[in-house]
Scaffold this motif. Sequence first.
Motif, PDB file in Angstrom:
ATOM      1  N   PRO A  44       0.943  -1.412  -0.122  1.00  0.00           N
ATOM      2  CA  PRO A  44       0.073   0.040   0.119  1.00  0.00           C
ATOM      3  C   PRO A  44       1.001   1.099   0.009  1.00  0.00           C
ATOM      4  O   PRO A  44       2.059   1.086   0.574  1.00  0.00           O
ATOM      5  N   PRO A  45       0.192   2.267  -0.487  1.00  0.00           N
ATOM      6  CA  PRO A  45       1.292   3.449  -0.670  1.00  0.00           C
ATOM      7  C   PRO A  45       1.727   3.923   0.591  1.00  0.00           C
ATOM      8  O   PRO A  45       0.694   3.841   1.667  1.00  0.00           O
ATOM      9  N   PHE A  46       2.650   4.476   0.852  1.00  0.00           N
ATOM     10  CA  PHE A  46       3.168   5.369   2.027  1.00  0.00           C
ATOM     11  C   PHE A  46       2.503   6.566   2.184  1.00  0.00           C
ATOM     12  O   PHE A  46       1.811   7.210   1.525  1.00  0.00           O
ATOM     13  N   GLU A  47       2.576   7.161   3.412  1.00  0.00           N
ATOM     14  CA  GLU A  47       1.932   8.605   3.577  1.00  0.00           C
ATOM     15  C   GLU A  47       2.714   9.568   2.743  1.00  0.00           C
ATOM     16  O   GLU A  47       2.185  10.436   2.278  1.00  0.00           O
ATOM     17  N   GLY A  50       4.704   9.313  -3.424  1.00  0.00           N
ATOM     18  CA  GLY A  50       5.820   8.616  -4.249  1.00  0.00           C
ATOM     19  C   GLY A  50       6.779   7.860  -3.659  1.00  0.00           C
ATOM     20  O   GLY A  50       7.883   7.478  -4.140  1.00  0.00           O
ATOM     21  N   GLY A  51       6.624   7.580  -2.229  1.00  0.00           N
ATOM     22  CA  GLY A  51       7.566   6.882  -1.282  1.00  0.00           C
ATOM     23  C   GLY A  51       7.599   5.381  -2.197  1.00  0.00           C
ATOM     24  O   GLY A  51       9.133   4.930  -2.072  1.00  0.00           O
ATOM     25  N   THR A  52       6.499   4.790  -2.215  1.00  0.00           N
ATOM     26  CA  THR A  52       6.717   3.426  -2.799  1.00  0.00           C
ATOM     27  C   THR A  52       7.465   3.475  -4.103  1.00  0.00           C
ATOM     28  O   THR A  52       8.331   2.564  -4.335  1.00  0.00           O
ATOM     29  N   VAL A  54       9.821   5.370  -5.282  1.00  0.00           N
ATOM     30  CA  VAL A  54      11.076   5.603  -5.264  1.00  0.00           C
ATOM     31  C   VAL A  54      11.808   4.621  -4.710  1.00  0.00           C
ATOM     32  O   VAL A  54      12.837   4.203  -5.076  1.00  0.00           O
ATOM     33  N   LEU A  55      11.233   3.948  -3.574  1.00  0.00           N
ATOM     34  CA  LEU A  55      11.831   2.665  -2.815  1.00  0.00           C
ATOM     35  C   LEU A  55      12.075   1.551  -3.848  1.00  0.00           C
ATOM     36  O   LEU A  55      13.111   0.897  -4.026  1.00  0.00           O
ATOM     37  N   ALA A  56      11.023   1.347  -4.804  1.00  0.00           N
ATOM     38  CA  ALA A  56      11.065   0.299  -5.852  1.00  0.00           C
ATOM     39  C   ALA A  56      11.814   0.632  -6.883  1.00  0.00           C
ATOM     40  O   ALA A  56      12.527  -0.379  -7.344  1.00  0.00           O
ATOM     41  N   ALA A  57      11.979   1.831  -7.220  1.00  0.00           N
ATOM     42  CA  ALA A  57      12.981   2.340  -8.591  1.00  0.00           C
ATOM     43  C   ALA A  57      14.293   2.104  -7.732  1.00  0.00           C
ATOM     44  O   ALA A  57      15.129   1.676  -8.749  1.00  0.00           O
ATOM     45  N   ALA A  58      14.490   2.317  -6.596  1.00  0.00           N
ATOM     46  CA  ALA A  58      15.817   2.100  -6.079  1.00  0.00           C
ATOM     47  C   ALA A  58      16.289   0.762  -6.132  1.00  0.00           C
ATOM     48  O   ALA A  58      17.534   0.440  -6.563  1.00  0.00           O
ATOM     49  N   LEU A 105      17.525   2.583   5.088  1.00  0.00           N
ATOM     50  CA  LEU A 105      17.508   3.838   5.544  1.00  0.00           C
ATOM     51  C   LEU A 105      16.080   4.391   4.986  1.00  0.00           C
ATOM     52  O   LEU A 105      15.486   4.824   5.690  1.00  0.00           O
ATOM     53  N   VAL A 106      16.091   4.482   3.907  1.00  0.00           N
ATOM     54  CA  VAL A 106      15.058   5.202   3.028  1.00  0.00           C
ATOM     55  C   VAL A 106      13.582   4.285   3.386  1.00  0.00           C
ATOM     56  O   VAL A 106      12.619   4.932   3.942  1.00  0.00           O
ATOM     57  N   GLY A 107      13.873   2.771   3.547  1.00  0.00           N
ATOM     58  CA  GLY A 107      12.579   2.292   3.967  1.00  0.00           C
ATOM     59  C   GLY A 107      12.077   2.703   5.302  1.00  0.00           C
ATOM     60  O   GLY A 107      11.071   2.627   5.631  1.00  0.00           O
ATOM     61  N   ALA A 108      13.025   2.598   6.336  1.00  0.00           N
ATOM     62  CA  ALA A 108      12.757   2.996   7.523  1.00  0.00           C
ATOM     63  C   ALA A 108      12.185   4.474   7.647  1.00  0.00           C
ATOM     64  O   ALA A 108      11.351   4.541   8.452  1.00  0.00           O
ATOM     65  N   VAL A 109      12.774   5.321   6.890  1.00  0.00           N
ATOM     66  CA  VAL A 109      12.124   6.633   7.028  1.00  0.00           C
ATOM     67  C   VAL A 109      10.748   6.508   6.419  1.00  0.00           C
ATOM     68  O   VAL A 109       9.724   6.932   7.214  1.00  0.00           O
ATOM     69  N   LEU A 110      10.252   6.072   5.432  1.00  0.00           N
ATOM     70  CA  LEU A 110       8.993   5.617   5.015  1.00  0.00           C
ATOM     71  C   LEU A 110       8.177   5.080   5.938  1.00  0.00           C
ATOM     72  O   LEU A 110       6.848   5.575   6.247  1.00  0.00           O
ATOM     73  N   VAL A 111       8.607   3.915   6.502  1.00  0.00           N
ATOM     74  CA  VAL A 111       7.642   3.511   7.597  1.00  0.00           C
ATOM     75  C   VAL A 111       7.606   4.389   8.841  1.00  0.00           C
ATOM     76  O   VAL A 111       6.560   4.430   9.219  1.00  0.00           O
ATOM     77  N   ILE A 112       8.581   4.930   9.268  1.00  0.00           N
ATOM     78  CA  ILE A 112       8.373   5.639  10.539  1.00  0.00           C
ATOM     79  C   ILE A 112       7.587   6.862  10.122  1.00  0.00           C
ATOM     80  O   ILE A 112       6.813   7.426  10.897  1.00  0.00           O
ATOM     81  N   ALA A 113       7.618   7.654   9.021  1.00  0.00           N
ATOM     82  CA  ALA A 113       6.815   8.896   8.478  1.00  0.00           C
ATOM     83  C   ALA A 113       5.175   8.431   8.431  1.00  0.00           C
ATOM     84  O   ALA A 113       4.593   9.526   8.309  1.00  0.00           O
ATOM     85  N   GLY A 114       4.863   7.175   8.035  1.00  0.00           N
ATOM     86  CA  GLY A 114       3.587   6.849   7.834  1.00  0.00           C
ATOM     87  C   GLY A 114       3.025   5.802   8.654  1.00  0.00           C
ATOM     88  O   GLY A 114       1.834   5.574   8.721  1.00  0.00           O
TER      89      GLY A 114
END
Length: 114
Positions: A44-47, A50-52, A54-58, A105-114
């Motif tokens: 499901p999309p993050f809060e 575009g977070g999902t 960005v993480l997928a493209a990375a 780190l990006v995944g952790a930021v996205l999870v914590i932010a949402g």
Amino acid sequence: MSAGPPDTEPDYRFTLANERTFLAWIRTALGLLAAGVGLRQLLPPFELPGGTTVLAAACIGLAATVAATSFPRWYRVQRAMRAGEPLPRSTMVPVLATGVLLLALVGAVLVIAG
């Protein structure tokens, strides 16, 4: 200009070990590719908008990098073994480690932010 030693067939165990290493890099690339596609299609999309993506493209970008460098690495090692030269160093080990760290780190930021 010296001709160098003639190409000799290395011990088959070393050739097979080099092949296993190549296949491990390919498996890693496939795993990163699957993670990128899975993130984009199943998560499901993050809060953060575009977070999902960005993480997928990375993940997919790192997969492409690993896949693109795996065969040249295999070839350089095989050529060095045949010529009796020292094995070349791999720059992909720190690249992959740094890439996975950044993904975490990006995944952790996205999870914590949402």
